[in-house]
Motif scaffolding. Structure first.
Motif, short mmCIF file in Angstrom:
data_model
loop_
_atom_site.label_atom_id
_atom_site.label_comp_id
_atom_site.label_asym_id
_atom_site.label_seq_id
_atom_site.Cartn_x
_atom_site.Cartn_y
_atom_site.Cartn_z
N LEU A 26 73.85 54.10 72.50
CA LEU A 26 74.16 54.74 71.22
C LEU A 26 73.35 56.02 71.06
CD1 LEU A 26 74.09 51.56 68.96
CD2 LEU A 26 76.12 52.83 69.71
N ASP A 27 74.03 57.16 70.98
CA ASP A 27 73.35 58.44 70.84
C ASP A 27 72.54 58.52 69.54
OD1 ASP A 27 74.27 59.44 73.24
OD2 ASP A 27 76.05 60.35 72.33
N GLU A 28 72.95 57.78 68.53
CA GLU A 28 72.28 57.84 67.23
C GLU A 28 70.93 57.12 67.21
OE1 GLU A 28 76.68 57.96 66.87
OE2 GLU A 28 75.31 56.52 67.76
N LEU A 29 70.68 56.30 68.19
CA LEU A 29 69.47 55.48 68.23
C LEU A 29 68.30 56.25 68.85
CD1 LEU A 29 68.33 52.58 67.76
CD2 LEU A 29 68.91 52.12 70.12
N ASP A 30 67.17 56.28 68.17
CA ASP A 30 65.95 56.88 68.71
C ASP A 30 65.00 55.73 69.01
OD1 ASP A 30 63.76 58.34 69.43
OD2 ASP A 30 63.58 59.43 67.54
N GLY A 31 65.25 55.06 70.11
CA GLY A 31 64.48 53.88 70.48
C GLY A 31 63.02 54.14 70.73
N GLY A 32 62.68 55.36 71.10
CA GLY A 32 61.29 55.70 71.35
C GLY A 32 60.41 55.61 70.12
N GLU A 33 61.02 55.59 68.96
CA GLU A 33 60.29 55.47 67.71
C GLU A 33 60.24 54.05 67.18
OE1 GLU A 33 58.56 57.84 66.13
OE2 GLU A 33 59.03 59.22 67.76
N ALA A 34 60.73 53.09 67.95
CA ALA A 34 60.78 51.70 67.50
C ALA A 34 59.37 51.14 67.28
CB ALA A 34 61.53 50.84 68.51
N THR A 35 59.22 50.40 66.20
CA THR A 35 57.95 49.72 65.90
C THR A 35 58.26 48.29 65.45
OG1 THR A 35 57.93 50.45 63.59
CG2 THR A 35 56.77 51.84 65.19
N VAL A 36 57.24 47.46 65.48
CA VAL A 36 57.32 46.08 64.99
C VAL A 36 56.23 45.91 63.95
CG1 VAL A 36 56.96 43.66 65.63
CG2 VAL A 36 58.32 45.13 67.11
N THR A 37 56.55 45.22 62.86
CA THR A 37 55.56 44.88 61.84
C THR A 37 55.61 43.39 61.56
OG1 THR A 37 57.05 45.18 59.96
CG2 THR A 37 55.84 47.13 60.69
N TYR A 38 54.50 42.86 61.11
CA TYR A 38 54.53 41.50 60.57
C TYR A 38 55.23 41.57 59.22
CZ TYR A 38 51.03 40.10 64.02
OH TYR A 38 50.37 39.83 65.17
N GLU A 39 55.96 40.54 58.88
CA GLU A 39 56.73 40.55 57.63
C GLU A 39 55.83 40.84 56.42
OE1 GLU A 39 60.26 37.99 55.55
OE2 GLU A 39 58.73 36.87 56.63
N ASP A 40 54.65 40.26 56.39
CA ASP A 40 53.76 40.43 55.25
C ASP A 40 52.81 41.62 55.39
OD1 ASP A 40 54.93 38.24 54.04
OD2 ASP A 40 53.47 36.84 54.89
N GLU A 41 52.93 42.38 56.49
CA GLU A 41 52.08 43.55 56.72
C GLU A 41 52.94 44.72 57.19
OE1 GLU A 41 48.93 42.64 59.45
OE2 GLU A 41 48.33 40.85 58.33
#
Length: 95
Positions: A43-58
């Motif tokens: 998908l050209d619209e996706l900037d996967g290099g900027e992907a992050t993960v967070t804890y739900e409560d943080e």
């Protein structure tokens, strides 16, 4: 027959999709996110290099999924953050 309407071109804006999921620990969450981004890399619209993960409560503490340094041909490094050795594109995260 329905009338076809012409729409004026609109400049694209960036958005963030928040997609909650469960994982046993942060390492498993990062693996899941890497797999998800790579599966959607077409998908050209996706900037996967900027992907992050967070804890739900943080949600103010983001853990990067990829190194994301820009490398050749406008690609981003797909190695893990803080990797050893040089950056390299491995499959095509777009900038």
């Amino acid at each position: 027959m329905d009338e076809v309407r012409k729409v004026a071109p609109v400049e694209s804006a960036r958005y963030v999709a928040h997609l909650p999921f469960t994982a046993g620990d942060l390492s498993s969450a990062l693996i899941f996110a890497r797999t998800l981004v790579r599966s959607l890399a077409f998908l050209d619209e996706l900037d996967g290099g900027e992907a992050t993960v967070t804890y739900e409560d943080e949600q103010d503490v983001h853990h990067r999924v990829f190194c994301s340094q820009l490398v050749a041909n406008g690609r981003r490094c797909e190695r893990r953050p803080d990797h050893e050795g040089s950056c390299q594109p491995r499959g095509g995260l777009r900038s």
